[in-house]
Design a protein around this motif. Structure first.
Motif, PDB file in Angstrom:
ATOM      1  N   GLU A  67      -5.530  -7.575 -11.103  1.00 43.36           N
ATOM      2  CA  GLU A  67      -5.366  -6.217 -11.677  1.00 43.36           C
ATOM      3  C   GLU A  67      -5.811  -5.098 -10.744  1.00 43.36           C
ATOM      4  OE1 GLU A  67      -7.006  -6.666 -15.578  1.00 43.36           O
ATOM      5  OE2 GLU A  67      -5.557  -7.952 -16.264  1.00 43.36           O
ATOM      6  N   LEU A  68      -6.829  -5.504 -10.221  1.00 45.71           N
ATOM      7  CA  LEU A  68      -7.701  -4.370  -9.484  1.00 45.71           C
ATOM      8  C   LEU A  68      -6.980  -3.896  -8.077  1.00 45.71           C
ATOM      9  CD1 LEU A  68     -11.413  -5.545  -9.554  1.00 45.71           C
ATOM     10  CD2 LEU A  68     -10.377  -3.372 -10.376  1.00 45.71           C
ATOM     11  N   ILE A  69      -6.385  -5.016  -7.511  1.00 49.24           N
ATOM     12  CA  ILE A  69      -5.513  -5.081  -6.359  1.00 49.24           C
ATOM     13  C   ILE A  69      -4.304  -4.100  -6.743  1.00 49.24           C
ATOM     14  CG2 ILE A  69      -4.025  -5.962  -4.602  1.00 49.24           C
ATOM     15  CD1 ILE A  69      -5.974  -8.382  -4.724  1.00 49.24           C
ATOM     16  N   MET A  70      -3.685  -4.412  -7.891  1.00 51.21           N
ATOM     17  CA  MET A  70      -2.491  -3.337  -8.274  1.00 51.21           C
ATOM     18  C   MET A  70      -2.951  -2.101  -8.645  1.00 51.21           C
ATOM     19  SD  MET A  70       0.125  -5.247  -7.360  1.00 51.21           S
ATOM     20  CE  MET A  70       1.154  -3.974  -7.964  1.00 51.21           C
ATOM     21  N   PHE A  71      -3.898  -1.909  -9.232  1.00 50.41           N
ATOM     22  CA  PHE A  71      -4.479  -0.704  -9.573  1.00 50.41           C
ATOM     23  C   PHE A  71      -4.602   0.208  -8.305  1.00 50.41           C
ATOM     24  CE2 PHE A  71      -8.345   1.748 -10.114  1.00 50.41           C
ATOM     25  CZ  PHE A  71      -8.030   2.799 -10.891  1.00 50.41           C
ATOM     26  N   LEU A  72      -5.371  -0.293  -7.470  1.00 46.35           N
ATOM     27  CA  LEU A  72      -5.634   0.397  -6.040  1.00 46.35           C
ATOM     28  C   LEU A  72      -4.575   0.600  -5.574  1.00 46.35           C
ATOM     29  CD1 LEU A  72      -9.050  -1.411  -5.108  1.00 46.35           C
ATOM     30  CD2 LEU A  72      -9.048   0.946  -6.220  1.00 46.35           C
ATOM     31  N   ALA A  73      -3.618  -0.169  -5.355  1.00 42.94           N
ATOM     32  CA  ALA A  73      -2.126   0.382  -4.693  1.00 42.94           C
ATOM     33  C   ALA A  73      -1.371   1.368  -5.282  1.00 42.94           C
ATOM     34  CB  ALA A  73      -1.646  -1.118  -4.480  1.00 42.94           C
ATOM     35  N   GLN A  74      -1.588   1.210  -6.708  1.00 41.83           N
ATOM     36  CA  GLN A  74      -0.838   2.244  -7.261  1.00 41.83           C
ATOM     37  C   GLN A  74      -1.451   3.683  -7.073  1.00 41.83           C
ATOM     38  OE1 GLN A  74       1.689   2.417  -9.068  1.00 41.83           O
ATOM     39  NE2 GLN A  74       2.444   0.105  -9.232  1.00 41.83           N
ATOM     40  N   ILE A  75      -2.670   3.740  -7.072  1.00 40.13           N
ATOM     41  CA  ILE A  75      -3.453   5.053  -6.700  1.00 40.13           C
ATOM     42  C   ILE A  75      -3.781   5.080  -5.347  1.00 40.13           C
ATOM     43  CG2 ILE A  75      -4.212   5.164  -9.091  1.00 40.13           C
ATOM     44  CD1 ILE A  75      -6.960   4.530  -8.095  1.00 40.13           C
ATOM     45  N   SER A  76      -3.388   4.587  -4.455  1.00 34.07           N
ATOM     46  CA  SER A  76      -3.606   4.890  -2.996  1.00 34.07           C
ATOM     47  C   SER A  76      -3.231   6.042  -2.417  1.00 34.07           C
ATOM     48  CB  SER A  76      -3.249   3.655  -2.097  1.00 34.07           C
ATOM     49  OG  SER A  76      -1.842   3.478  -2.227  1.00 34.07           O
ATOM     50  N   HIS A  77      -2.336   6.721  -2.795  1.00 32.70           N
ATOM     51  CA  HIS A  77      -2.043   8.057  -2.173  1.00 32.70           C
ATOM     52  C   HIS A  77      -2.748   9.026  -2.747  1.00 32.70           C
ATOM     53  CE1 HIS A  77      -0.130   7.794  -6.206  1.00 32.70           C
ATOM     54  NE2 HIS A  77       0.135   9.116  -6.145  1.00 32.70           N
ATOM     55  N   CYS A  78      -3.592   8.947  -3.693  1.00 34.33           N
ATOM     56  CA  CYS A  78      -4.604   9.971  -4.324  1.00 34.33           C
ATOM     57  C   CYS A  78      -5.847   9.873  -3.434  1.00 34.33           C
ATOM     58  CB  CYS A  78      -4.802   9.512  -5.819  1.00 34.33           C
ATOM     59  SG  CYS A  78      -3.340   9.794  -6.722  1.00 34.33           S
ATOM     60  N   PHE A  79      -6.339   8.738  -2.954  1.00 32.18           N
ATOM     61  CA  PHE A  79      -7.501   8.532  -2.549  1.00 32.18           C
ATOM     62  C   PHE A  79      -7.439   8.135  -0.965  1.00 32.18           C
ATOM     63  CE2 PHE A  79      -8.546   8.347  -7.025  1.00 32.18           C
ATOM     64  CZ  PHE A  79      -9.340   9.464  -6.964  1.00 32.18           C
ATOM     65  N   THR A  80      -6.754   8.705  -0.066  1.00 32.50           N
ATOM     66  CA  THR A  80      -6.253   8.147   1.110  1.00 32.50           C
ATOM     67  C   THR A  80      -7.372   7.868   2.022  1.00 32.50           C
ATOM     68  OG1 THR A  80      -5.800  10.357   1.731  1.00 32.50           O
ATOM     69  CG2 THR A  80      -3.836   9.001   1.171  1.00 32.50           C
ATOM     70  N   LYS A  81      -8.531   8.683   2.022  1.00 28.94           N
ATOM     71  CA  LYS A  81      -9.749   8.725   2.907  1.00 28.94           C
ATOM     72  C   LYS A  81     -10.603   7.508   2.363  1.00 28.94           C
ATOM     73  CE  LYS A  81      -9.823  13.573   4.294  1.00 28.94           C
ATOM     74  NZ  LYS A  81     -10.652  14.780   4.581  1.00 28.94           N
ATOM     75  N   GLU A  82     -10.558   7.398   1.219  1.00 34.38           N
ATOM     76  CA  GLU A  82     -11.689   6.409   0.614  1.00 34.38           C
ATOM     77  C   GLU A  82     -11.043   5.137   0.597  1.00 34.38           C
ATOM     78  OE1 GLU A  82     -10.806   9.396  -0.945  1.00 34.38           O
ATOM     79  OE2 GLU A  82     -12.591  10.305  -1.253  1.00 34.38           O
ATOM     80  N   LEU A  83      -9.752   4.798   0.841  1.00 35.44           N
ATOM     81  CA  LEU A  83      -8.936   3.602   1.016  1.00 35.44           C
ATOM     82  C   LEU A  83      -8.277   3.452   2.262  1.00 35.44           C
ATOM     83  CD1 LEU A  83      -7.114   3.729  -2.731  1.00 35.44           C
ATOM     84  CD2 LEU A  83      -9.078   2.300  -2.123  1.00 35.44           C
ATOM     85  N   VAL A  84      -9.189   3.635   3.174  1.00 34.58           N
ATOM     86  CA  VAL A  84      -8.530   3.300   4.535  1.00 34.58           C
ATOM     87  C   VAL A  84      -8.718   2.013   4.928  1.00 34.58           C
ATOM     88  CG1 VAL A  84      -8.952   3.927   6.955  1.00 34.58           C
ATOM     89  CG2 VAL A  84      -9.025   5.865   5.367  1.00 34.58           C
ATOM     90  N   ASP A  85      -9.794   1.480   4.503  1.00 33.71           N
ATOM     91  CA  ASP A  85      -9.937   0.014   4.860  1.00 33.71           C
ATOM     92  C   ASP A  85      -9.282  -0.916   3.778  1.00 33.71           C
ATOM     93  OD1 ASP A  85     -11.468   1.003   7.102  1.00 33.71           O
ATOM     94  OD2 ASP A  85     -13.478   0.844   5.505  1.00 33.71           O
ATOM     95  N   PHE A  86      -8.607  -0.468   2.846  1.00 33.27           N
ATOM     96  CA  PHE A  86      -8.005  -1.285   1.923  1.00 33.27           C
ATOM     97  C   PHE A  86      -6.885  -1.999   2.110  1.00 33.27           C
ATOM     98  CE2 PHE A  86      -5.220  -1.682  -1.981  1.00 33.27           C
ATOM     99  CZ  PHE A  86      -5.787  -2.756  -2.600  1.00 33.27           C
ATOM    100  N   PRO A  87      -5.948  -1.556   2.875  1.00 27.90           N
ATOM    101  CA  PRO A  87      -4.712  -2.233   3.547  1.00 27.90           C
ATOM    102  C   PRO A  87      -5.263  -3.349   4.337  1.00 27.90           C
ATOM    103  CG  PRO A  87      -4.298  -0.036   3.778  1.00 27.90           C
ATOM    104  CD  PRO A  87      -5.701  -0.212   3.383  1.00 27.90           C
ATOM    105  N   GLN A  88      -6.435  -3.287   5.239  1.00 28.71           N
ATOM    106  CA  GLN A  88      -7.084  -4.312   6.107  1.00 28.71           C
ATOM    107  C   GLN A  88      -7.566  -5.221   5.407  1.00 28.71           C
ATOM    108  OE1 GLN A  88      -6.425  -3.704   9.271  1.00 28.71           O
ATOM    109  NE2 GLN A  88      -7.422  -5.938   9.692  1.00 28.71           N
ATOM    110  N   TYR A  89      -8.114  -5.050   4.204  1.00 26.73           N
ATOM    111  CA  TYR A  89      -8.750  -6.003   3.221  1.00 26.73           C
ATOM    112  C   TYR A  89      -7.577  -7.150   3.122  1.00 26.73           C
ATOM    113  CZ  TYR A  89     -13.112  -3.781   2.916  1.00 26.73           C
ATOM    114  OH  TYR A  89     -14.484  -2.887   3.105  1.00 26.73           O
ATOM    115  N   LEU A  90      -6.533  -6.523   2.583  1.00 28.51           N
ATOM    116  CA  LEU A  90      -5.469  -7.409   2.103  1.00 28.51           C
ATOM    117  C   LEU A  90      -4.844  -8.190   3.256  1.00 28.51           C
ATOM    118  CD1 LEU A  90      -3.633  -4.892  -0.292  1.00 28.51           C
ATOM    119  CD2 LEU A  90      -5.431  -6.458  -0.847  1.00 28.51           C
TER     120      LEU A  90
END
Length: 747
Positions: free
Chosen positions: A58-81
């Motif tokens: 649930e957390l992965i899909m939640f962060l993917a849905q709002i990734s365009h709202c916090f682009t700087k904070e989620l820079v490393d999120f795609p690399q984790y996946l």
């Protein structure tokens, strides 16, 4: 009261997602809280990646849905996946793996992840033993590359992915290599990657050690749909749509007939028709891929070497022979060992022998040595065109010889064609029609080898035909048949210009006419001398005739019959008629030569001065068809249309119908029988009441009322046993009733 004041957003991710999309700055603290929660759960999940974690999902899909709202904070999120998928691709839980891929697809669609990184990762995930995942990634890769190249070609991305796919085709995992090949084939079909590099990468798959990959690559070049699953699914959907249409019609028969129900039925049927039209697709491939191969000679030699050594199934060998024959025929290659190899299979009882005959004809061209093709034709003649075979086998053999002769005219000998031409009087119509078709083909290609009675009337095409020896190129500096475009008014102006400018080029025509006139004058002088001697030769007195001199009296008078005299008169020196025939033949040949040279000059002039349009080419093609027709029977439109269709069909790729074209009276199919039945009903009245009502306003009978009733109202009557009892059951029931009544009366 205390539970109402607690913040429920950390536990309700869909509501928090909706609020962040509306106002991201107001809920930044809640976002950081969920992101830290994701990192802690990710560390725990890496200890046991084969177990499913609902919270992390649930957390992965939640962060993917709002990734365009916090682009700087989620820079490393795609690399984790990506690291999670790369390190644990085969050991991950299937549901978690699908969730990670869906999250990456979602961020790629928003433009937050570069295409190269995501697509290369997805190609590597083809190695996973998960069919649903592979199908999902396959459809996404194809659609994403198509969207990237929709407006303009992204050459950098295309070249990078093509190089990566070239390495994937050599991968040890068979499924991954096959899926990579399917992606390239689908992109070529959709005209996204329709370049030479894609085609030549696919050619490397033809030499794969895996039969499945090799067959898929060969099917691509042969124009066969390699995706059999999609075909079966589409067929099932078509069957389902037909079934649904039938169910709608049957359901409409039951119940009350109203306008509302009829409109609903019509709308449903229209929707089904539209759905069926969308499912229909045209030809999946064209043969331009065969023209984009860099080195077809080397490719054909390597394929033929592989064909000789391979131990594959017979159907795979047939496909390889088909591919090699198309390469040889289209590019006019020299593969001399191919013809003796295919001769071994040319027997009437061989499986798919008509296809093998088609491949043999397809691999012949004008540059092949006529000796090789002559042996091929003789093999077909000895194995097929014999009286011990059936009429169908003879007709197929004649059709195969016809197609080979059309492509290599010098291969057939005079003795063989005259033997095969005798089948035109065969008792079976299939054989006679095939032989006549062969004769018509040889008339167009090389009429001199035919017997005089089979040549027919001399057409314009026969006069213009130049039979060149083997190896001589037939190169022309003009478009043949272009003289048709010269109109009457333009001809006069062009003739004046040609006479002024090109007097030297037309000088040879005057020389030919002068030579013929001088020969005519010499022959006329000889005729005048012969007329003075009454057509007899003048012999000197010193000459001896049969050992007798003029002064000898040893002549013997012998009576001759009229027939002997008529036979001997042409052998005497009275040669007026033979000389007249020579005159006419020379004049005719001179006129033909003059007319041909005039046509060439006009065609040359038009080709130099004019830019041809599509309408001009159609006129030229029609004129070329008329040249091949009999000059006396040109009014027969059926012959003209048949010849025009035959010339259009004869292209780079032959059709199996040209070999299996057996003229036989076939049985009627269902459509033709129905058409004859409906044609016989035109004069008959429509179905209706046998006797019309005396009063049209009278009420309906009970039987007519029963037809309009609802089925549930009459169901109990239709299912009753009384209506279904046979005559014998009624007799048994009557007997039992009478016996029962008799027993009661005795008591």
């Amino acid at each position: 009261m205390s539970s109402r004041n607690h913040n429920q957003l950390p536990n309700n991710l869909p509501q928090l997602q909706n609020l962040i999309k509306r106002d991201a700055e107001s809920y930044k603290d809640e976002f950081h809280q969920q992101y830290q929660h994701f990192i802690s759960n990710l560390e725990v999940f890496q200890l046991k990646p084969n177990q499913y974690s609902k919270i992390l999902d649930e957390l992965i899909m939640f962060l993917a849905q709002i990734s365009h709202c916090f682009t700087k904070e989620l820079v490393d999120f795609p690399q984790y996946l990506k690291t999670l998928l790369l390190n644990y691709s085969t050991t991950l839980d299937p549901t978690m793996r699908m969730t990670l891929c869906r999250a990456l697809i979602l961020m790629r669609n928003k433009g937050l992840v570069p295409a190269v990184d995501v697509l290369e990762l997805f190609f590597q995930l083809f190695r996973c033993n998960d069919r649903v995942l592979r199908e999902t990634l396959y459809t996404y890769i194809v659609s994403d590359i198509q969207n990237v190249n929709a407006k303009h070609k992204n050459s950098k991305l295309n070249s990078t992915l093509q190089n990566f796919m070239f390495d994937m085709l050599k991968d040890s995992n068979v499924v991954a290599a096959k899926k990579s090949l399917d992606v390239m084939v689908e992109l070529y079909r959709r005209k996204v990657w329709k370049d030479a590099k894609t085609v030549n990468v696919i050619t490397t798959a033809c030499f794969s050690k895996v039969t499945k990959i090799m067959v898929a690559a060969i099917k691509f070049f042969l124009g066969v749909d390699s995706n059999d699953d999609s075909d079966s699914e589409s067929d099932d959907e078509d069957k389902g749509s037909k079934k649904n249409a039938n169910e709608l019609l049957i359901g409409h028969r039951v119940g009350k007939k109203t306008k509302k129900r009829q409109k609903r039925l019509n709308r449903a049927l229209e929707v089904l028709k539209k759905h069926k039209k969308k499912k229909k697709r045209g030809e999946l491939y064209n043969f331009s891929a065969l023209h984009l191969i860099h080195d077809p000679q080397d490719l054909s030699e390597r394929l033929f070497k592989q064909l000789e050594k391979c131990n594959e199934y017979y159907d795979v060998k047939i496909m390889m022979i088909d591919f090699i024959s198309r390469l040889v025929g289209i590019h006019q290659l020299f593969l001399l060992n191919f013809y003796p190899y295919i001769q071994r299979f040319l027997q009437p009882r061989t499986k798919d022998v008509t296809r093998l005959l088609l491949f043999a004809a397809q691999a012949t061209h004008e540059l092949v040595p006529p000796d090789l093709v002559e042996n091929l034709i003789k093999t077909i003649a000895y194995n097929f065109i014999t009286e011990r075979n059936s009429s169908d086998a003879i007709a197929i053999g004649l059709n195969a010889v016809k197609e080979i002769t059309a492509r290599c005219p010098l291969a057939i000998t005079e003795d063989l064609i005259r033997d095969l031409a005798q089948y035109k009087n065969h008792r079976e119509k299939a054989v006679s029609m095939a032989s006549r078709g062969l004769i018509m083909m040889v008339r167009q290609v090389n009429p001199t080898i035919l017997h005089k009675k089979d040549r027919g009337r001399i057409t314009e095409a026969m006069q213009e035909k130049e039979i060149l020896p083997y190896g001589c190129p037939d190169a022309k500096s003009y478009l043949p048949g272009a003289e048709v475009l010269v109109k009457e008014k333009e001809e006069e102006n062009n003739d004046e210009q040609l006479n002024e400018e090109d007097e030297e080029e037309f000088g040879f025509i005057d020389e030919i006419i002068k030579q013929t006139e001088e020969e005519e004058q010499e022959e006329e002088k000889e005729d005048d001398e012969d007329e003075d001697n009454d057509g007899w030769e003048v012999c000197s007195s010193d000459e001896e005739i049969d050992g007798w001199s003029d002064n000898d009296d040893g002549w013997i008078d012998v009576e001759h019959s009229d027939k002997e005299e008529t036979k001997e008169t042409p052998t005497l020196t009275k040669s007026g008629e033979s000389k007249k025939n020579k005159k006419t033949n020379k004049l005719q040949s001179a006129k033909v030569q003059v007319s041909l040279e005039e046509k060439k000059k006009k065609a040359q002039f038009v080709s130099d001065q004019k830019i041809f349009s599509q309408a001009d080419f159609e006129k030229i093609n029609k004129a070329m068809v008329l040249k091949n027709l009999d000059p006396i029977q040109r009014k027969r439109k059926r012959d003209e249309q048949a010849l025009e269709e035959e010339m259009r069909e004869r292209g780079e790729i032959l059709d199996i119908a040209s070999i299996e074209n057996i003229h036989k009276r076939r049985a009627h199919d269902k459509d033709s029988r129905l058409s004859t039945v409906h044609a016989g009903r035109t004069e008959r009245d429509l179905f209706g009441r046998a006797k019309p009502k005396m009063n049209p306003n009278a009420s309906k009978t009970n039987k007519e009322k029963k037809r309009s009733k609802n089925y549930m109202m009459v169901k109990h009557k239709l299912n009753s046993k009384k209506n279904k009892r046979s005559f014998k059951d009624k007799q048994v029931a009557l007997r039992d009733a009478l016996l029962k009544k008799q027993r009661t009366m005795r008591k």
